[in-house]
Design a protein around this motif. Structure first.
Motif, PDB file in Angstrom:
ATOM      1  N   ASP A 152       0.827  -1.204   0.000  1.00 51.59           N
ATOM      2  CA  ASP A 152       0.000   0.000   0.000  1.00 51.59           C
ATOM      3  C   ASP A 152       0.865   1.260   0.000  1.00 51.59           C
ATOM      4  OD1 ASP A 152      -2.778  -1.253   0.508  1.00 51.59           O
ATOM      5  OD2 ASP A 152      -1.510  -2.125   2.061  1.00 51.59           O
ATOM      6  N   LEU A 153       1.950   1.222   0.758  1.00 54.30           N
ATOM      7  CA  LEU A 153       2.829   2.386   0.830  1.00 54.30           C
ATOM      8  C   LEU A 153       3.551   2.624  -0.485  1.00 54.30           C
ATOM      9  CD1 LEU A 153       4.331   1.826   4.407  1.00 54.30           C
ATOM     10  CD2 LEU A 153       2.527   3.409   3.749  1.00 54.30           C
ATOM     11  N   LEU A 154       3.951   1.552  -1.152  1.00 54.67           N
ATOM     12  CA  LEU A 154       4.628   1.700  -2.438  1.00 54.67           C
ATOM     13  C   LEU A 154       3.627   2.096  -3.527  1.00 54.67           C
ATOM     14  CD1 LEU A 154       6.990  -1.414  -2.291  1.00 54.67           C
ATOM     15  CD2 LEU A 154       7.668   0.998  -2.133  1.00 54.67           C
ATOM     16  N   ARG A 155       2.442   1.451  -3.513  1.00 58.82           N
ATOM     17  CA  ARG A 155       1.450   1.720  -4.552  1.00 58.82           C
ATOM     18  C   ARG A 155       0.969   3.167  -4.543  1.00 58.82           C
ATOM     19  NH1 ARG A 155      -3.700   1.846  -3.550  1.00 58.82           N
ATOM     20  NH2 ARG A 155      -3.489   0.586  -1.643  1.00 58.82           N
ATOM     21  N   THR A 156       0.781   3.728  -3.338  1.00 54.01           N
ATOM     22  CA  THR A 156       0.247   5.087  -3.233  1.00 54.01           C
ATOM     23  C   THR A 156       1.334   6.153  -3.277  1.00 54.01           C
ATOM     24  OG1 THR A 156       0.330   4.923  -0.818  1.00 54.01           O
ATOM     25  CG2 THR A 156      -1.745   4.329  -1.896  1.00 54.01           C
ATOM     26  N   GLY A 157       2.605   5.744  -3.306  1.00 54.25           N
ATOM     27  CA  GLY A 157       3.691   6.721  -3.338  1.00 54.25           C
ATOM     28  C   GLY A 157       4.044   7.302  -1.986  1.00 54.25           C
ATOM     29  N   LEU A 158       3.476   6.755  -0.904  1.00 55.87           N
ATOM     30  CA  LEU A 158       3.831   7.251   0.427  1.00 55.87           C
ATOM     31  C   LEU A 158       5.297   6.966   0.744  1.00 55.87           C
ATOM     32  CD1 LEU A 158       0.603   6.268   2.383  1.00 55.87           C
ATOM     33  CD2 LEU A 158       1.515   8.582   2.128  1.00 55.87           C
ATOM     34  N   VAL A 159       5.833   5.901   0.183  1.00 57.09           N
ATOM     35  CA  VAL A 159       7.263   5.606   0.257  1.00 57.09           C
ATOM     36  C   VAL A 159       7.792   5.519  -1.160  1.00 57.09           C
ATOM     37  CG1 VAL A 159       9.000   3.925   0.978  1.00 57.09           C
ATOM     38  CG2 VAL A 159       7.059   4.401   2.472  1.00 57.09           C
ATOM     39  N   ALA A 160       8.871   6.242  -1.428  1.00 59.98           N
ATOM     40  CA  ALA A 160       9.441   6.266  -2.777  1.00 59.98           C
ATOM     41  C   ALA A 160      10.015   4.902  -3.141  1.00 59.98           C
ATOM     42  CB  ALA A 160      10.538   7.339  -2.852  1.00 59.98           C
ATOM     43  N   GLY A 161       9.934   4.556  -4.408  1.00 57.00           N
ATOM     44  CA  GLY A 161      10.434   3.265  -4.859  1.00 57.00           C
ATOM     45  C   GLY A 161      11.906   3.058  -4.538  1.00 57.00           C
ATOM     46  N   ARG A 162      12.688   4.146  -4.544  1.00 52.58           N
ATOM     47  CA  ARG A 162      14.123   4.013  -4.272  1.00 52.58           C
ATOM     48  C   ARG A 162      14.397   3.638  -2.812  1.00 52.58           C
ATOM     49  NH1 ARG A 162      12.907   9.405  -4.501  1.00 52.58           N
ATOM     50  NH2 ARG A 162      13.589  10.733  -2.758  1.00 52.58           N
ATOM     51  N   HIS A 163      13.370   3.746  -1.986  1.00 51.72           N
ATOM     52  CA  HIS A 163      13.529   3.396  -0.575  1.00 51.72           C
ATOM     53  C   HIS A 163      12.841   2.071  -0.240  1.00 51.72           C
ATOM     54  CE1 HIS A 163      13.817   8.021   0.028  1.00 51.72           C
ATOM     55  NE2 HIS A 163      15.015   7.500  -0.163  1.00 51.72           N
ATOM     56  N   TRP A 194      -5.632   7.859   2.846  1.00 53.79           N
ATOM     57  CA  TRP A 194      -6.940   7.223   2.656  1.00 53.79           C
ATOM     58  C   TRP A 194      -6.845   6.063   1.664  1.00 53.79           C
ATOM     59  CZ3 TRP A 194     -11.605   5.993   4.000  1.00 53.79           C
ATOM     60  CH2 TRP A 194     -12.531   5.600   3.039  1.00 53.79           C
ATOM     61  N   GLN A 195      -6.149   6.275   0.563  1.00 51.46           N
ATOM     62  CA  GLN A 195      -6.022   5.237  -0.455  1.00 51.46           C
ATOM     63  C   GLN A 195      -5.250   4.028   0.054  1.00 51.46           C
ATOM     64  OE1 GLN A 195      -4.166   7.459  -3.575  1.00 51.46           O
ATOM     65  NE2 GLN A 195      -6.004   8.710  -3.972  1.00 51.46           N
TER      66      GLN A 195
END
Length: 602
Positions: free
Chosen positions: A47-58, A153-154
């Motif tokens: 969920d964090l990766l899909r919504t961009g809450l955590v950047a893919g590089r991390h 929310w997402q």
């Protein structure tokens, strides 16, 4: 060091769709979703990766956080835990801290270590907050916090109720950073959980006569249903309680202040005032920010019956989008508590802090006031973990104006104002009328030069017995006049000497600090007796000082002055010749005597 191995999250399309539907409530929207719904504990990596809450590089840092057993890095499995982790993630990016798991020195705790209780948290330090000050910075913060609210929310990290509460705030520019939003949401979640489990509160309100049986039953149901997220939201359900919001008042200072004071007066039946006036004063005397440029106070004056009331509070310039200035809401209402004290009323206004306003610098400034008796406030305080965290219990100790006036007359008769010019005395009396006192000795706080002030930081970088002797000389008004002072205790234990009259005195002392060695005062007292000088030095409350920072205060009293002061309870006198052990023994004896008197009265 052995290479670090990751346990990767197993991605399956069906599982991802299930998680997405779970997070978003299927085809529900924030407006239709159940406000009490909370996600069950689970991994939020995808969920964090899909919504961009955590950047893919991390991603590697996120996977490490999802599997580690170290609490300081752990992602957690609940929305509240994950939001806390995201706040720490934002901080690490802001401060350019490592987000590479290979750079973290890992320690795998043993089973015995895991069974040990966690160490106590470190003391909280004051943090400087960088607020967006330009229009561009404020617009950026608004855009980022709106986006973050939608992402949370997402990702299933906000309930529908939390989303509906926080999105409008973000659009108003109430949050000054992404981290501020995350911390605020978590604070409200903790507050909401506390409210949902405050089963003892409604029965207590019923016993105190603050609710009827029907009202208490309804409040119990609403608390359990999660109707409240902020403790001030309870006040409209309670008698003589009210929420105040700065945004509901005019922008201009005078109309805002007058209407605010009239609304507060409505909590006190039969109280009406006239001749309302207010003006801004500089420099500030009430600001908690020492030496801050531009700090201001506001002086409010009004008349109730034939008596004039004056109160000085901090005037705070607004940080929010509207830039609304406001009075210090934690203190201004004590003007009305002074009125209640003068009327002999058992009631006082008690401050109820808003959890939301506590975390928002640019958002809705709201707070609550509640009219209670001392017995009611004390009973509510016994709930300990009660959702209602009441503040400012000293409100019940505010002295009536007549008592303060009598104390001022006594101090004047004892000579404490003798050194003032008529203009200085008039200024001291004016400042005294602006204050609310909880003890008679507080009168001297507004009389410059009435006590000797032994100052340390920020006025002096070190303590000095030679400087202390100069302070005591001034406090004695010429009774104690040491000469030829030799201070060998500035940087280490040593010897101090001085001459009084024709005789030399000296003693060994510990190195000078903010707690002077009692042996110095024992030497001074012996010197006064030798020279047949009546009187004695006493330590009094440091709150009586005109200076700010580290300070110890002293007065010199003749036997007659000491007798009157003790009889009228004008000052709390501490004998500086006593050692710590002797002081503790005296305090314990006094406490036992007070307990005995209390028990005999039961």
């Amino acid at each position: 060091m052995a290479p670090f191995h990751h346990r990767f999250f197993l991605y399956r399309p069906g599982l991802a769709l299930l998680l997405l539907l779970s997070a978003c409530g299927g085809n529900q929207t924030p407006e239709t979703a159940d406000p009490a719904t909370a996600s069950a504990p689970r991994s939020y990596v995808q969920d964090l990766l899909r919504t961009g809450l955590v950047a893919g590089r991390h991603q590697r840092w996120l996977l490490f956080a999802d599997t580690t057993r170290r609490d300081e890095y752990s992602l957690g499995r609940t929305p509240q835990e994950v939001r806390s982790w995201l706040a720490a993630y934002e901080r690490r990016q802001e401060e350019k801290l490592t987000l590479n798991p290979d750079s973290v020195q890992l320690h795998i705790p043993t089973e015995e270590e895991l069974r040990q209780p966690p160490p106590p948290p470190p003391p909280k330090l004051t943090t400087a907050i960088q607020l967006p000050s330009t229009p561009a910075a404020k617009a950026l913060a608004r855009t980022q916090t709106i986006q973050l609210t939608q992402q949370l929310w997402q990702a299933g990290l906000l309930t529908a109720a939390e989303y509906r509460r926080n999105l409008p705030l973000a659009k108003e520019g109430a949050f000054y950073s992404r981290r501020n939003l995350l911390n605020t949401v978590n604070a409200l979640a903790r507050s909401s959980q506390g409210l949902q489990t405050s089963d003892e509160l409604p029965p207590m309100l019923l016993r105190l006569g603050l609710l009827t049986s029907t009202q208490a039953q309804q409040l119990t149901q609403d608390l359990r249903a999660g109707e409240f997220a902020d403790q001030v939201e309870l006040l409209p359900r309670l008698p003589h309680g009210r929420i105040f919001n700065r945004q509901h008042y005019p922008a201009a200072m005078l109309p805002y202040l007058e209407q605010l004071h009239r609304d507060v007066a409505k909590l006190l039946p039969g109280l009406h005032f006239t001749n309302f006036r207010a003006r801004v004063l500089t420099p500030s005397e009430m600001s908690s920010c020492l030496g801050c440029e531009g700090a201001e106070d506001v002086l409010v004056q009004l008349q109730i019956g034939t008596r004039q009331y004056t109160h000085r509070s901090e005037w705070q310039r607004g940080f929010g989008p509207g830039g609304l200035a406001e009075i210090d809401d934690t203190r201004f209402y004590h003007l009305f508590n002074q009125v209640l004290a003068d009327q002999g009323s058992p009631h006082r206004l008690v401050y109820v802090q808003s959890t939301l306003a506590q975390h928002l610098i640019g958002g809705p400034e709201r707070f609550g006031l509640w009219r209670l008796t001392a017995a009611q406030a004390e009973a509510l305080d016994t709930l300990a973990a009660s959702a209602l965290n009441l503040e400012d219990y000293e409100s019940f100790d505010i002295l009536p104006t007549d008592t303060v006036t009598a104390a001022l007359r006594s101090f004047t008769a004892l000579g404490f104002l003798r050194h003032l010019t008529p203009a200085q005395r008039q200024a001291a009396e004016a400042r005294l009328r602006q204050a609310r006192l909880t003890s008679r000795e507080g009168v001297l706080q507004f009389v410059p030069g009435s006590v000797g002030e032994y100052r340390g930081d920020p006025d002096y970088r070190s303590w000095s017995y030679a400087r202390l002797l100069q302070v005591l000389r001034g406090a004695s008004k010429g009774s104690f006049t040491p000469t030829q002072v030799r201070d060998g205790c500035q940087h280490a234990d040593g010897t101090l000497g001085f001459q009084l009259g024709q005789r030399a005195y000296h003693t060994a002392l510990y190195q000078a600090n903010d707690h002077p060695d009692p042996r110095l005062f024992q030497l001074i007292q012996r010197a006064l007796r030798d020279q047949h000088i009546p009187g004695k030095l006493y330590e009094v409350s440091s709150a009586l000082a005109q200076s700010r920072g580290q300070v110890v205060c002293y007065v010199f009293l003749s036997p007659a002055q000491e007798r009157i002061i003790r009889q009228q309870r004008l000052l709390n006198l501490t004998d500086p010749t006593l050692t710590d052990a002797q002081r503790y023994a005296e305090e314990e004896t006094a406490d036992m005597a007070a307990d005995s008197v209390y028990l005999r009265g039961q």
